[in-house]
Scaffold this active site. Structure first.
Site, short mmCIF file in Angstrom:
data_model
loop_
_atom_site.label_atom_id
_atom_site.label_comp_id
_atom_site.label_asym_id
_atom_site.label_seq_id
_atom_site.Cartn_x
_atom_site.Cartn_y
_atom_site.Cartn_z
CB CYS A 58 -42.20 25.97 88.82
SG CYS A 58 -43.17 27.23 89.43
CG ASP B 109 0.54 39.15 74.41
OD1 ASP B 109 0.65 38.15 74.94
OD2 ASP B 109 0.84 39.47 73.17
CB CYS C 8 -40.99 26.86 93.69
SG CYS C 8 -42.60 26.50 92.75
CG ASP D 76 -1.83 35.26 78.33
OD1 ASP D 76 -1.15 34.39 78.70
OD2 ASP D 76 -1.14 36.02 77.43
CG ASP E 249 2.05 35.53 77.92
OD1 ASP E 249 2.44 34.25 78.17
OD2 ASP E 249 2.23 35.97 76.94
#
Length: 733
Positions: free
Chosen positions: A16, A623, A13, A627, A427
């Protein structure tokens, strides 16, 4: 003053974070700011007055734990490994106890021998109880999560499991007590095996899904490993090797051939060919000269370079790719299981019916035991034994059948989502094409033949490791005698003497700079470059003798696969980092109408998101490392089996046969599986729903019997058999 960023663990919180901040700021020379949301603290301090241990102790005294980012990552990884081990142990426990329980409970019904059966009611019941309890303890989280969701009026599959198995267990315990009191007929009211089998089945599914999620973490680790751990930094004229973490913007870095760049920067001196396939997807190295940009993780193929570091650490392009993979993977929607969709309605409806029926019978008969029996009977008949089988049996059967075709679905989400695909994005390099350059055109001029042209070119290129050189050499039928006066003309090509004749191979500028007329080749140069091909002009003895064109060839299966997708009304798009001419030529060859070219990895991801925002359900097929963000961002990521480990780890589906044929097969299998699951769920709920009114006492109210437990057991068994039999039909796809 030194600045560091650390992790503060244990904060829950604002109080803290304030306490941790106060504890740090009390130290001499320390200025700290603690962020609760990120759990990080930015600390500035004088190293001569305060050390790291003092900072850690101050945080510890405040009730928290301080880690550097590396320690925290290791701690979290160790915690994940421990959790996976515990989950595996729990699953083994569930399997060890549920399998014999299922045999003991169901075996005698089909004539199988059993050490205990209904002829010894008390032993039969106690053995089942002893086998069921460990399974329930192993799956206790279904109860803590399921009932919590139920009480918050947001029931899910865990709620269905918790309510159903609890009802079956409670009713079985009630029957056990009746057996102890002498009612041996209560042996037919035992449903301990339903409790155990449902829990075990769902645990298997959750374990498999958890394993698939861990793949993202492995992909990110492999991405991080691409950058070198050290760098050769030139300071005050002296080159020294230092950890890459210590490289600062502005440092001069020396790079030898074959080494990877440790950070992003600008070349100050030297020229070379740099393999940037991990970023752009281009199969051919890119020529780099003074003033050009280079990127972390890319590989210096040829010359010696010195460059100035500009972006280091988390600012590099490679780090941005890692960050995108993390974000895209984390933002993916969880699988929309059909069972979860109906669980909320089904669970609430069953509970309401059970409560109403039991209250009505209590008011009518003032018999608490009878009303309790009505309540539990309704819950038992609604116990989702077949529902627990409906989805996993279809998925297990379908994924097994898909594997026979070389299609690996990593999880149930991929199998379900593939059914919804409206657009497939490809691709180019290594996906639609083969991913390596090869000679496509050999055009001789004058008296030269094609063989002569190739042989001269191969002789000039035989000592080069450039991919274009390898493609030309592999095409040659004969390598001519060794050349003399060999010279690599940086950025342009090669010069050498063969048979006392000066020979050149390379870019058009190389020949024109040596006063060689190339006007005869103008039309061929325009045509070949418009197709995105890389050209090499060859001259012998001061005269142009031909052109050799090199390009990445389209895969044999690409045209057929893309044609089938178009026939189904699924849109196809090419998304590549390669140049526009090459992309458009390959797209036209493959039958792809939409082309988006010259995009970097972060742009690939944004293009995928644009399509999704337009309402398309997108599959990305690729591949390469470049990508990875797009594969993670797409609704379904599909990786070619010959691709990089990182692309495979980020994808939801892997095509092991190294061709695009699996894309159509995956869609077909997904269509059949989703249809099968819907049928299974229909039968599962149908049997349960038909039994609920009988269990609620509708027949009993008109003088008929209450639900016979044997009929209830038979109905549940029949529903399970129907579901499994229907799922097995997927083997015939």
């Amino acid at each position: 003053m030194k600045k560091i960023t650390v992790i503060i663990d244990g904060m829950s919180c604002a109080a803290c974070s304030a306490a941790a901040e106060r504890a740090l700021n009390k130290l001499d020379t320390v200025s700290a700011s603690v962020n609760l949301a990120s759990e990080k603290a930015c600390i500035e301090f004088d190293e001569s007055a305060v050390d790291y241990a003092s900072l850690s102790k101050a945080v510890s005294d405040a009730g928290f734990t301080m880690y550097n980012e590396k320690e925290y990552a290791q701690m979290k990884e160790a915690k994940k490994i421990k959790e996976r081990k515990i989950a595996k142990i729990k699953l083994v426990v569930a399997l060890v106890f549920s399998v014999p329980l299922f045999y003991i409970a169901m075996g005698p019904m089909i004539g199988l021998p059993s050490p205990v059966d209904a002829h010894t009611p008390l032993a039969y019941a106690i053995v089942q109880l002893c086998l069921a309890v460990p399974v329930m303890l192993a799956g206790y989280k279904f109860y803590t999560s399921g009932f919590s969701k139920l009480f918050h009026r947001n029931p899910n599959m865990d709620s269905l499991v918790a309510v159903g198995t609890s009802s079956a267990f409670i009713y079985s315990m009630y029957s056990l007590i009746r057996i102890i009191l002498g009612d041996e007929h209560a042996v037919h009211h035992l449903y301990f095996e339903s409790t155990a089998i449902i829990i075990t089945l769902v645990m298997v599914g959750k374990f498999l899904e958890s394993s698939s999620r861990n793949k993202t973490g492995e992909a990110i680790k492999k991405l991080g490993a691409l950058a070198p751990k050290t760098a050769s930094v030139k300071r005050d004229g002296v080159i020294s090797v230092i950890p890459v973490d210590e490289v600062m913007p502005g440092d001069i870095i020396a790079i030898k051939p074959g080494e990877s760049f440790p950070c992003d920067g600008i070349i100050l001196s030297g020229s070379s060919a740099v393999n940037e396939s991990m970023l752009t997807g281009e199969s051919l190295p890119v020529e780099k000269n003074t003033g050009d940009n280079v990127f972390a993780g890319t590989v210096n193929s040829e010359g010696y370079l010195e460059y100035k570091a500009e972006k280091v650490g988390s600012d590099t392009s490679l780090s941005q790719i890692i960050r995108m993979v993390e974000e895209a993977s984390g933002s993916k929607a969880p699988i929309a299981r059909l069972a979860d969709k109906v669980a909320g309605i089904f669970v609430n409806t069953v509970i309401v019916i059970a409560l109403i029926a039991s209250v009505i019978w209590f008011i009518a008969l003032r018999d608490f035991e009878h009303s309790l029996k009505i309540f539990i009977s309704v819950m038992v008949i609604a116990c989702p034994c077949a529902l627990g089988l409906a989805t996993p049996t279809a998925i297990i059967t379908a994924t097994g059948r898909a594997a026979e075709y070389g299609i690996l679905f990593k999880n149930a989400q991929a199998l379900e989502y593939t059914n919804k695909i409206t657009t497939v994005v490809f691709d180019k390099t290594g996906t639609v094409t083969e991913g390596k350059p090869s000679v496509t055109d050999v055009i001789p001029y004058g008296n030269f033949s094609q063989n002569q042209l190739i042989n001269y070119a191969a002789t000039l290129e035989k000592n080069s490791e450039h991919p274009i050189a390898s493609a030309i050499v592999s095409k040659a039928t004969e390598i001519l005698p060794d050349i003399t006066d060999f010279t690599a003309v940086s950025g342009y090509g090669i010069r050498g003497v063969i048979d006392n004749k000066t020979c050149l191979i390379g870019k058009p500028q190389l020949l024109t700079n040596n006063n060689i007329d190339i006007s005869e080749a103008d039309e061929d140069i325009r045509r070949l470059t418009s197709q995105g091909k890389t050209i090499a002009l060859v001259s012998v003895g001061g005269a142009l003798v031909g052109i050799i064109a090199v390009s990445d060839k389209i895969r044999e299966t690409s045209r057929e696969v893309i044609a089938k997708l178009n026939d189904q009304g699924i849109k196809t798009v090419m998304l590549t980092g390669d140049n526009k001419n090459a992309a458009e030529f390959i797209a036209s060859e493959a039958g792809i109408s939409t082309v988006i070219a010259q995009v970097l990895p972060e742009q690939k991801e944004s293009e995928i998101k644009k399509l999704i925002e337009k309402g398309e359900f997108v599959a990305m097929c690729g591949d390469g490392i470049n990508d990875a963000p797009a594969l993670a961002a797409a609704n379904v990521g599909i990786a070619i089996g010959s691709g990089t480990d990182i692309a495979i780890d980020c994808a939801d589906i892997v095509l092991m046969k190294n061709s695009l044929e699996g894309v159509n097969d995956a869609i077909r299998i997904s269509h059949a599986t989703v249809k099968n699951i819907k049928q299974n769920l229909f039968w599962a709920f149908c049997y349960n729903s038909l039994g609920i009114p009988v269990a609620a006492g509708i027949l009993y109210a008109f003088g008929g019997p209450l639900l016979n437990p044997m009929i209830g057991a038979a109905a549940m068994s029949l529903s399970s058999v129907s579901v499994v039999t229907n799922a097995l039909r997927l083997k015939k796809i």
